[in-house]
Design a protein around this motif. Structure first.
Motif, PDB file in Angstrom:
ATOM      1  N   UNK A  14      46.422 -54.946 -10.302  1.00  7.11           N
ATOM      2  CA  UNK A  14      45.924 -53.655 -10.782  1.00  7.11           C
ATOM      3  C   UNK A  14      45.002 -53.834 -11.982  1.00  7.11           C
ATOM      4  N   UNK A  15      45.347 -54.779 -12.842  1.00  7.08           N
ATOM      5  CA  UNK A  15      44.507 -55.067 -14.019  1.00  7.08           C
ATOM      6  C   UNK A  15      43.158 -55.610 -13.568  1.00  7.08           C
ATOM      7  N   UNK A  16      43.202 -56.550 -12.603  1.00  7.95           N
ATOM      8  CA  UNK A  16      41.964 -57.142 -12.079  1.00  7.95           C
ATOM      9  C   UNK A  16      41.069 -56.055 -11.513  1.00  7.95           C
ATOM     10  N   UNK A  17      41.644 -55.156 -10.717  1.00  7.58           N
ATOM     11  CA  UNK A  17      40.857 -54.095 -10.091  1.00  7.58           C
ATOM     12  C   UNK A  17      40.208 -53.192 -11.140  1.00  7.58           C
ATOM     13  N   UNK A  18      40.940 -52.880 -12.212  1.00  7.45           N
ATOM     14  CA  UNK A  18      40.395 -52.010 -13.247  1.00  7.45           C
ATOM     15  C   UNK A  18      39.234 -52.671 -13.977  1.00  7.45           C
ATOM     16  N   UNK A  19      39.392 -53.936 -14.338  1.00  8.83           N
ATOM     17  CA  UNK A  19      38.328 -54.637 -15.070  1.00  8.83           C
ATOM     18  C   UNK A  19      37.127 -54.877 -14.160  1.00  8.83           C
ATOM     19  N   UNK A  20      37.376 -55.178 -12.887  1.00 12.86           N
ATOM     20  CA  UNK A  20      36.271 -55.330 -11.938  1.00 12.86           C
ATOM     21  C   UNK A  20      35.423 -54.065 -11.874  1.00 12.86           C
ATOM     22  N   UNK A  21      36.075 -52.918 -11.788  1.00 14.38           N
ATOM     23  CA  UNK A  21      35.339 -51.651 -11.710  1.00 14.38           C
ATOM     24  C   UNK A  21      34.553 -51.380 -12.986  1.00 14.38           C
ATOM     25  N   UNK A  22      35.132 -51.725 -14.131  1.00 15.20           N
ATOM     26  CA  UNK A  22      34.426 -51.510 -15.396  1.00 15.20           C
ATOM     27  C   UNK A  22      33.163 -52.374 -15.469  1.00 15.20           C
ATOM     28  N   UNK A  23      33.234 -53.583 -14.924  1.00 12.46           N
ATOM     29  CA  UNK A  23      32.059 -54.461 -14.894  1.00 12.46           C
ATOM     30  C   UNK A  23      31.056 -53.961 -13.859  1.00 12.46           C
ATOM     31  N   UNK A  24      31.548 -53.591 -12.683  1.00  6.55           N
ATOM     32  CA  UNK A  24      30.661 -53.114 -11.618  1.00  6.55           C
ATOM     33  C   UNK A  24      29.895 -51.868 -12.052  1.00  6.55           C
ATOM     34  N   UNK A  25      30.563 -50.966 -12.754  1.00  4.83           N
ATOM     35  CA  UNK A  25      29.934 -49.722 -13.183  1.00  4.83           C
ATOM     36  C   UNK A  25      29.075 -49.881 -14.433  1.00  4.83           C
ATOM     37  N   UNK A  26      29.044 -51.089 -14.969  1.00  4.24           N
ATOM     38  CA  UNK A  26      28.202 -51.341 -16.131  1.00  4.24           C
ATOM     39  C   UNK A  26      28.797 -50.870 -17.441  1.00  4.24           C
ATOM     40  N   UNK A  56      42.974 -64.859 -15.905  1.00  2.00           N
ATOM     41  CA  UNK A  56      42.745 -66.145 -15.240  1.00  2.00           C
ATOM     42  C   UNK A  56      42.061 -65.935 -13.888  1.00  2.00           C
ATOM     43  N   UNK A  57      42.485 -64.932 -13.150  1.00  2.00           N
ATOM     44  CA  UNK A  57      41.868 -64.653 -11.846  1.00  2.00           C
ATOM     45  C   UNK A  57      40.414 -64.221 -12.014  1.00  2.00           C
ATOM     46  N   UNK A  58      40.140 -63.389 -13.020  1.00  2.00           N
ATOM     47  CA  UNK A  58      38.768 -62.932 -13.257  1.00  2.00           C
ATOM     48  C   UNK A  58      37.878 -64.076 -13.728  1.00  2.00           C
ATOM     49  N   UNK A  59      38.464 -65.031 -14.429  1.00  2.00           N
ATOM     50  CA  UNK A  59      37.694 -66.216 -14.823  1.00  2.00           C
ATOM     51  C   UNK A  59      37.357 -67.063 -13.601  1.00  2.00           C
ATOM     52  N   UNK A  60      38.302 -67.180 -12.691  1.00  2.00           N
ATOM     53  CA  UNK A  60      38.053 -67.929 -11.452  1.00  2.00           C
ATOM     54  C   UNK A  60      36.944 -67.275 -10.635  1.00  2.00           C
ATOM     55  N   UNK A  61      36.867 -65.941 -10.676  1.00  2.00           N
ATOM     56  CA  UNK A  61      35.817 -65.218  -9.963  1.00  2.00           C
ATOM     57  C   UNK A  61      34.468 -65.332 -10.654  1.00  2.00           C
ATOM     58  N   UNK A  62      34.463 -65.805 -11.902  1.00  2.00           N
ATOM     59  CA  UNK A  62      33.211 -65.913 -12.650  1.00  2.00           C
ATOM     60  C   UNK A  62      32.815 -64.631 -13.357  1.00  2.00           C
ATOM     61  N   UNK A  71      37.238 -65.897 -28.114  1.00  4.50           N
ATOM     62  CA  UNK A  71      37.895 -64.917 -27.271  1.00  4.50           C
ATOM     63  C   UNK A  71      37.393 -64.938 -25.841  1.00  4.50           C
ATOM     64  N   UNK A  72      37.677 -63.845 -25.133  1.00  2.00           N
ATOM     65  CA  UNK A  72      37.284 -63.698 -23.736  1.00  2.00           C
ATOM     66  C   UNK A  72      36.107 -62.729 -23.660  1.00  2.00           C
ATOM     67  N   UNK A  73      35.083 -63.109 -22.898  1.00  6.92           N
ATOM     68  CA  UNK A  73      33.860 -62.311 -22.801  1.00  6.92           C
ATOM     69  C   UNK A  73      33.520 -62.025 -21.341  1.00  6.92           C
ATOM     70  N   UNK A  74      32.796 -60.931 -21.145  1.00  4.08           N
ATOM     71  CA  UNK A  74      32.250 -60.642 -19.819  1.00  4.08           C
ATOM     72  C   UNK A  74      31.172 -61.689 -19.541  1.00  4.08           C
ATOM     73  N   UNK A  75      31.233 -62.320 -18.391  1.00  2.05           N
ATOM     74  CA  UNK A  75      30.284 -63.386 -18.064  1.00  2.05           C
ATOM     75  C   UNK A  75      28.881 -62.817 -17.867  1.00  2.05           C
ATOM     76  N   UNK A  76      27.905 -63.677 -18.081  1.00  2.00           N
ATOM     77  CA  UNK A  76      26.509 -63.280 -17.880  1.00  2.00           C
ATOM     78  C   UNK A  76      26.201 -63.362 -16.394  1.00  2.00           C
TER      79      UNK A  76
END
Length: 256
Positions: A14-26, A56-62, A71-76
């Protein structure tokens, strides 16, 4: 029967899905730092081990990247939009500037129409807020700040159109502009007359959007980018003429 048991979703998923959407939506942008693990876990209402699994999963996805000690940053994720070789090639040919502005004119005109039609009241408030900051920077004479806000203003229009493909594509285009690949935006804002005209053009765009007049918003965007192209063309012509004049002066002063 085509039914399957409903399984409870893992918290980390659920956490992965939320952060993915936040990145996808800019909303979460490339290079943006995430809150500390403790703070983020509290905001999400989850345990820190579950958060670590998700990160960790989001890092594996790049999609996320760790910087030791920072810290942890949104990838370029935009870095692969254009190869370094293509960036160098475009930056070394004047015709690319015209093509770049032509592309922006078409895409931003469409985005302005979408923003006028689909943008929420909050979207338009963001645009108004950035314009107010531009006006303040204009009063203080901060060309660097004003030019930076210029990119934010245009990006806020793209965001208000609510098309994630256009959002990320145009963000990659603005990233090239930030690098000065096509032209130095600050050089345009350094001219007092141009700064006044550019501010008026941004006001016209904002007025049309607030009135939800898509056709007027598109025309205002096109007028603005036509002006930018003309100003840059005049500047390059003036620089070329100055170089010729220097050569002529050098020849005259060294002649017997």
């Amino acid at each position: 029967m085509p039914f399957q048991k409903v399984l409870p979703e893992k918290i980390s998923t659920a956490i992965v899905r939320q952060i993915e959407l936040l990145i996808l939506r800019g909303i979460l942008r490339p290079g943006e730092r995430l809150p500390s693990e403790r703070d983020l876990a509290e905001r999400l209402g989850v345990s820190r081990p579950s958060l670590r699994d998700a990160v960790a999963e989001l890092q594996e996805q790049g999609l996320l990247t760790a910087r030791p000690g920072s810290g942890i940053f949104v990838a370029d994720v935009l870095g692969s939009a254009f190869s370094p070789a293509l960036v160098r090639l475009m930056g070394s040919h004047d015709a690319a500037m015209s093509d770049y502005l032509s592309f922006r004119r078409d895409m931003e005109g469409l985005a302005a129409e979408r923003a006028a039609r689909l943008g929420s009241d909050s979207d338009l408030k963001v645009i108004e807020t950035i314009l107010s900051k531009m006006e303040q920077a204009h009063k203080t004479g901060s060309a660097r700040e004003e030019s930076g806000l210029d990119a934010q203003f245009h990006m806020s229009i793209i965001e208000a159109g609510h098309n994630v493909v256009m959002l990320h594509m145009m963000r990659s285009m603005y990233d090239l502009l930030q690098q000065g690949v096509f032209y130095n935006r600050q050089a345009v804002f350094a001219q007092a007359e141009a700064r006044e005209a550019l501010l008026d053009q941004h006001r016209a765009i904002a007025r049309a959007l607030i009135a939800r007049d898509g056709a007027a918003a598109r025309r205002a965007v096109e007028t603005h980018l036509d002006y930018v192209e003309a100003a840059l063309t005049d500047r390059r012509r003036a620089e070329a003429n100055e170089e010729i004049a220097r050569q002529r002066l050098d020849h005259e002063t060294k002649s017997p």
